[in-house]
Scaffold this motif. Structure first.
Motif, short mmCIF file in Angstrom:
data_model
loop_
_atom_site.label_atom_id
_atom_site.label_comp_id
_atom_site.label_asym_id
_atom_site.label_seq_id
_atom_site.Cartn_x
_atom_site.Cartn_y
_atom_site.Cartn_z
N ALA A 111 7.32 22.14 -27.83
CA ALA A 111 6.64 21.27 -26.86
C ALA A 111 7.54 20.95 -25.66
N PRO A 112 7.07 21.21 -24.44
CA PRO A 112 7.86 20.87 -23.27
C PRO A 112 8.11 19.36 -23.20
N GLU A 113 7.09 18.59 -23.61
CA GLU A 113 7.25 17.14 -23.71
C GLU A 113 6.41 16.63 -24.85
N ARG A 114 6.93 15.61 -25.54
CA ARG A 114 6.16 15.04 -26.62
C ARG A 114 6.30 13.52 -26.61
N LYS A 115 5.34 12.91 -27.29
CA LYS A 115 5.41 11.45 -27.47
C LYS A 115 5.14 11.27 -28.96
N ASP A 116 6.16 10.82 -29.68
CA ASP A 116 6.10 10.79 -31.15
C ASP A 116 5.67 12.17 -31.64
N ASP A 117 4.59 12.22 -32.44
CA ASP A 117 4.15 13.53 -32.93
C ASP A 117 2.96 14.08 -32.14
N PHE A 118 2.82 13.65 -30.91
CA PHE A 118 1.78 14.18 -30.03
C PHE A 118 2.42 15.09 -28.97
N PHE A 119 1.66 16.09 -28.53
CA PHE A 119 2.05 16.82 -27.33
C PHE A 119 1.72 15.91 -26.15
N SER A 120 2.61 15.86 -25.19
CA SER A 120 2.35 15.01 -24.03
C SER A 120 2.07 15.90 -22.83
N VAL A 121 0.96 15.64 -22.15
CA VAL A 121 0.60 16.43 -20.96
C VAL A 121 0.23 15.49 -19.81
N PRO A 122 0.37 15.97 -18.57
CA PRO A 122 -0.06 15.11 -17.46
C PRO A 122 -1.54 14.78 -17.61
N ARG B 6 -3.92 30.97 -22.44
CA ARG B 6 -3.25 29.92 -23.21
C ARG B 6 -1.89 29.54 -22.62
N PHE B 7 -1.35 30.39 -21.77
CA PHE B 7 -0.03 30.07 -21.21
C PHE B 7 -0.20 29.12 -20.03
N ASP B 8 -0.15 27.82 -20.34
CA ASP B 8 -0.47 26.83 -19.31
C ASP B 8 0.53 25.69 -19.26
N GLY B 9 1.58 25.75 -20.11
CA GLY B 9 2.60 24.71 -20.08
C GLY B 9 2.30 23.50 -20.95
N ASP B 10 1.18 23.48 -21.65
CA ASP B 10 0.84 22.32 -22.48
C ASP B 10 1.72 22.22 -23.74
N GLN B 11 1.78 23.33 -24.48
CA GLN B 11 2.38 23.26 -25.81
C GLN B 11 3.72 23.96 -25.95
N TYR B 12 3.98 24.93 -25.09
CA TYR B 12 5.21 25.72 -25.24
C TYR B 12 5.48 26.45 -23.93
N GLY B 13 6.69 26.99 -23.85
CA GLY B 13 7.05 27.80 -22.68
C GLY B 13 7.30 26.95 -21.45
N LEU B 14 7.22 27.64 -20.31
CA LEU B 14 7.51 27.00 -19.04
C LEU B 14 6.52 25.86 -18.74
N ARG B 15 7.04 24.77 -18.15
CA ARG B 15 6.14 23.77 -17.60
C ARG B 15 6.70 23.31 -16.25
N GLU B 16 5.87 23.43 -15.24
CA GLU B 16 6.25 22.93 -13.92
C GLU B 16 5.72 21.51 -13.80
N ASP B 17 6.51 20.66 -13.15
CA ASP B 17 6.11 19.26 -13.03
C ASP B 17 4.93 19.10 -12.09
N ALA B 18 4.01 18.25 -12.47
CA ALA B 18 2.87 17.92 -11.61
C ALA B 18 2.23 16.66 -12.14
N LYS B 19 1.44 16.03 -11.28
CA LYS B 19 0.82 14.76 -11.66
C LYS B 19 -0.36 14.93 -12.60
#
Lengths: 98, 466, 479
Positions: free
Chosen positions: A83-94, B304-317
């Protein structure tokens, strides 16, 4: 289909694909895709009247099932290891801005 | 023959990589210490398996648990799968030592191994030249002796074409013969994992290990797997080899390649095979058909390659912006081109004209082969219309790049097995490959034909001078 | 002024009650810790492949048959491509071109009229994950436990004409699914969800009006409220001569209104194409017939049978057959004691109240058909009074004991003995001289008070008829 792909379509398709293109890239892809599509258009010469589509090379294959049995899941730690970012055991996304 | 210990074999492989990989850029990830430890462990674990301790390179689109698996793309930067592909599980069980990840065209999109985010792989026979693609790293590693064997994947010729251009043996098994579970999908209805080896004997041995039904892959065939090494027979008697006229188009095939193929026919004839002329009339549509189906499936597989769960993630709001920035930064030009092409041919308004039409033409191409195999056992063609070309030569001309797969693509569309074997060299010393194709699940005849040819020639014994 | 009618089509999504997910072996259990019921397959990691759960397929076939649909000869899955963080692959495995089944219907009865609601299609797909929004930090948190749970989509034709009718239709679908035991239909946990397409048109017109897609209706009440609100809103607009926008609207429970979903201008283009990772599916005609003949009796049929066989009212028949377990309880009790009228009264009255209060389904209650039958027999043989019976009922729920044992243990048996009753009544008469006087003066209802006093003294165990009889006699003799 003899019509050539236009810039508007390239932009639309890019948006559908979540890819952003600069003006220069739009022009480049428009030309390259148009060339490829011109080549591909020769398919229209093939007579496919009455021909069924092949969506799958193995014709004999059908009814492939698995039994309804619970198998071990990944531990959450493993599920989240990339996970690029997580919050506890959740994936965190914008947040979703619709 | 002198018995060499497993750690020694592994060390030899690692030393060779240390010596030549800088020139080739065939292996893109290697954990030397881990590999050596694995080799030590394998030595102690005594057993009678012939494949135990063989160093093997894995194309970077096949998942190895907890090791970087990136498809040579920025977008999968740092991705470590939490699971092994089925073929990796099988290799580990058979005692293979996996030695690093092999370079490839990004997401297997390409025929030259130039679109990798790690930079191009070079052809061991001439470092100015491409090794072929997309499994270019796998082919170059085997040709240069960095490893004994390698796994690649073949969606439109990605095992056979680099094998031909690097002077080794490469096979695409029948669709469904080898599990795709853990192979990062390019085009799901065309992809197959295949062996790249120095000779036909190794090819049969490796195929034995990786073949078979897998309950994790709905499209893997539930059929018994023969012992392919039993087909290592030097005998072409009663073998009918069909040569399709459509594969020798005027001006569509390099003269030197054509000459090598023509000589090879004679070798087979003198080994007892009968050569017959055949026709595969819909061949001319194969490339178009492929370039609708493959990018369409790819556009969906790569969503599926969108930065949500794995791999590259570019910052955005926001999420749409993050997905877009990540994908724009993460994919290279060719990946973007294919995603755009595939999205276009699937989008509403074009589906019928493109995708549906292509699926119908696919039926025609498949039927061509079914008809042909009524009059012959094997089909013989050149693997690629040319030998290796210069790095950079075709990179800005996608269509001419696509044309280098023109002889290998039809087998993927039809789902049939194919093998490429070395059959000669050009005047400048570049290898030429010959392709055999057979009926679905008849890899045995391919191996027999290829082995007979190999045993009657010396091309496979020549090694590049690095 | 023209009269308008509301036109509604409903898309029902229902979780199938399998142990494992549609395409992998992860558990479908609700309420597990976040991301603990996931694996490479449902996480949609690179390289994974789906393999279909056979039970999910069979449950889907069963449901389609119960909805009177035709099962297709060749069933295929397609990919529906769209980007959303709760969809790990950014495509959903669904069915588009060759879905499981077509052309079904559900009978509904509404305001005394019977009506067929046509079903356009039934198809199988995978559910998405769950997102939680942290408005303050501008982030969303993703839990993928729900991803891949088998989801059946039931799409009706635009045959519904009111919010009430739609609610009845949904109720009928729910009953059918519960009868088949293919779903728990728990709306709170999201295992039954629905979206509606709603438009209005002048009565008598055939063409459909511009429709709104209505989402976020999370209970039956919400379905009724949202649809009646939206129907009124559209009619008001039309009457004012204004245009209706084609849009997706969300029901806002708190504000009791619908509002357009904030959405960036993006045309939906799902780019459906055949899922190459799954082979096609077929099911033999004989197999279909076998499944069909093994289907349980469905609520509508059962309802009609109850009306004709047991002479229960239509209202009661509806209530009895809504839940298969209740209808089974009803019939099992009848088999022991043939008193349909009484059984209905108890089941839909006191029993339903206790179940509701204790929040347990009838099949999980300690109270069984034999218990109800015993209670009815005790009443009939005048062993206990109706009032005491209610106490006995509570007792069975509390202890699971036999009614007879409870009556014995608590000494609840009815007092029928004239001598014993006479004594008690004498006491009451002496203590209530005023009432006796009133009665004699002609206030005949004073007797009711005195009966009440007797009941109070006997804690409800006195036989009311006997008490009345003796009282009258005694009062008469006192004149």
């Amino acid at each position: 289909m003899k019509q050539r792909i236009d810039k508007k379509t390239v932009r639309h398709v890019a948006r559908l694909s979540r890819i952003s293109l600069s003006g220069k890239e739009v022009a480049l892809y428009q030309k390259q895709l148009a060339d490829i599509l011109d080549y591909i258009n020769q398919l229209n010469k093939a007579d496919t009247t009455g021909t069924p589509p092949t969506s799958h090379p193995l014709e004999s294959l059908k009814n492939v099932f698995r039994e309804d049995r619970v198998r071990k899941s990944l531990p959450a730690e493993k599920a989240l290891q990339n996970a690029p970012e997580r919050k506890d055991d959740f994936f965190s996304v914008p947040k979703i801005i619709e | 023959m002198k018995q060499i210990s497993i750690p020694d074999t592994t060390k030899a492989s690692l030393d060779r990589i240390a010596a030549v990989n800088k020139k080739l850029n065939a292996i893109i990830y290697l954990d030397r210490e881990k590999v050596l430890k694995e080799a030590e462990g394998t030595r102690r674990n005594v057993g009678g398996i012939a494949t135990r301790g063989i160093p093997i390179a894995i194309k970077d689109n096949i998942c190895v648990k907890d090791e970087p698996t990136t498809c040579a793309s920025r977008i999968l930067k740092g991705f470590k799968p939490p699971y092994d592909a089925t073929v990796i599980r099988k290799l580990k069980n058979a005692g293979f030592i996996t030695v690093g990840k092999a370079n490839m065209d990004e997401f297997a999109f390409g025929s030259s191994c130039e679109t990798s985010c790690y930079g191009p792989t070079r052809n061991p026979w001439n470092l100015e030249m491409i090794p072929g693609g997309s499994s270019g790293g796998s082919a170059a590693a085997v040709a240069a002796g960095e490893v004994s064997m390698a796994l690649g994947s073949d969606t439109g010729g990605s095992v056979r074409q680099p094998a031909a251009l690097c002077g080794i043996v490469g096979m695409k098994p029948t669709y469904g013969r080898v599990s795709r579970y853990g192979l990062i999908a390019f085009a799901s209805s065309l992809d197959q994992i295949g062996p790249l080896t120095a000779n036909v004997t190794d090819c049969a041995a490796l195929l034995n290990v990786i073949s078979g039904h897998d309950e994790m892959d709905s499209t893997s065939a539930d059929l018994p797997v023969p012992d392919f090494t039993k087909s290592l027979v030097k005998n072409a008697k009663k073998l009918k080899i069909g040569v399709p006229k459509e594969y020798f188009p005027e001006g569509g095939i390099d003269k030197e390649v054509e000459k090598a193929i023509s000589k090879s026919k004679d070798v087979l004839k003198s080994s007892g095979a009968e050569i017959v002329d055949i026709s595969l009339p819909n061949t001319e549509y194969a490339l178009s058909c492929y370039y609708i189906i493959a990018p369409a499936e790819a556009s969906s597989n790569l969503a599926r390659f969108d930065g949500d769960q794995y791999g590259l993630r570019e910052d955005a709001k926001g999420t749409i912006e993050m997905h877009t920035k990540t994908r724009t930064a993460g994919f290279g030009d060719e990946a973007k081109r294919r995603i755009l092409l595939g999205t276009y041919s699937l989008s509403s308004g074009y589906y019928k004209a493109y995708y549906l039409k292509a699926m119908k033409v696919r039926t025609l191409i498949k039927n061509d082969f079914l008809q042909a195999f009524k009059v012959c056992d094997v089909i013989l063609t050149a693997t690629s219309p040319t030998a290796a070309f210069k790095i950079g030569e075709k990179i800005n001309d996608p269509l001419s790049m696509y044309l280098s797969d023109i002889f290998t693509i039809p087998a993927n569309l039809a789902g049939i097995p194919g093998i490429s074997v070395p059959c000669g060299f050009t005047k400048s010393g570049l290898p030429v490959g010959m392709q055999f194709l057979a009926k679905p699940f008849d890899e045995e005849t391919l191996i027999r034909t290829a082995y007979t040819f190999e045993q009657n020639t010396d091309f496979h014994k020549k090694k590049p001078n690095l | 002024m023209k009269n308008f009618e509301v036109v509604i089509g409903l898309e029902v999504h229902v979780h199938l009650l399998t142990q494992s997910k549609a395409f992998c072996g992860c558990s479908t259990k609700f309420g597990l810790p976040p991301n603990s019921a996931t694996c490479p397959v449902c996480l949609g990691l690179p390289g994974v492949l789906p393999v279909l759960n056979e039970k999910a397929f069979l449950y889907a076939v069963k449901t389609a048959l119960a909805l009177n649909c035709q099962i297709q000869d060749v069933i295929k899955f397609d990919r529906k491509n769209y980007y959303y963080p709760d969809l790990p692959k950014n495509f959903q495995i669904s069915q588009y071109e060759m879905p499981l089944a077509h052309n079904g219907y559900v009978d509904i009865e509404h305001s005394g009229r019977e009506k067929k609601i046509r079903i356009n299609r039934v198809h199988l797909e995978e559910d998405a994950g769950k997102l939680m929004h942290d408005e303050k930090r501008g982030l969303s948190y993703l839990d993928l436990n729900r991803t891949g749970i088998p989801l059946l989509e039931i799409v009706s034709e635009p045959d519904l004409r009111s919010a009430e009718e739609t609610s009845t239709y949904l109720q009928n679908i729910k009953s059918i699914l519960l009868y088949l035991k293919v779903s728990d239909c728990n709306m709170e946990e999201g295992s039954l969800r629905c979206d509606a397409n709603i438009s209005v048109r002048p009565k008598g017109e055939n063409a459909l009006g511009v429709k709104a897609e209505l989402k976020n209706m999370n209970s039956f009440k919400a379905v009724r409220d949202a649809l009646s609100y939206e129907g009124r809103r559209q009619i008001d607009l039309r009457k004012k001569g204004e245009k209706i926008a084609q849009e997706t609207r969300l029901w806002d429970e708190a504000k009791a209104m619908t509002a357009p979903m904030r959405t960036k201008e993006e045309t939906h283009d799902y780019r459906y194409f055949p899922e190459p990772d799954l082979a096609p599916f077929t099911i033999e005609r004989v197999e279909i017939e076998k499944i069909k003949s093994a289907l349980p009796e469905l609520p509508q049929v059962k309802k009609k049978r109850f009306i004709s066989k047991y002479k229960v009212s239509e209202y009661d028949a509806n209530a009895l057959t809504r839940d298969r377990a209740v209808s089974d309880f009803f019939e099992e009790t009848i088999r022991i004691v043939d008193k349909p009228k009484e059984i209905v009264n108890w089941l839909l009255g006191d029993v339903a109240a206790i179940l509701n209060e204790r929040k347990i389904p009838i099949e999980k209650a300690p109270f069984k058909p034999a218990h109800l039958a015993s209670i009815l027999r005790l009443i009939q043989s005048e062993e206990i009074t109706g009032k005491i019976a209610k106490e006995v009922l509570q007792g069975v729920f509390d202890t699971g004991s036999q009614p007879e044992a409870i009556v014995d243990k608590k000494g609840l048996k009815q007092i029928k003995d004239a001598g014993e009753l006479s004594g008690i009544i004498e006491g009451v008469l002496t203590e209530n001289k005023k009432s006796v006087e009133d009665y004699k003066k002609g206030k005949k209802n004073a007797i009711t008070f005195m009966v009440g006093q007797v009941m109070k003294k006997t804690k409800g165990k006195a036989n009311p008829q006997k008490v009345n009889e003796i009282l009258r006699k005694k009062l008469g003799s006192q004149i």
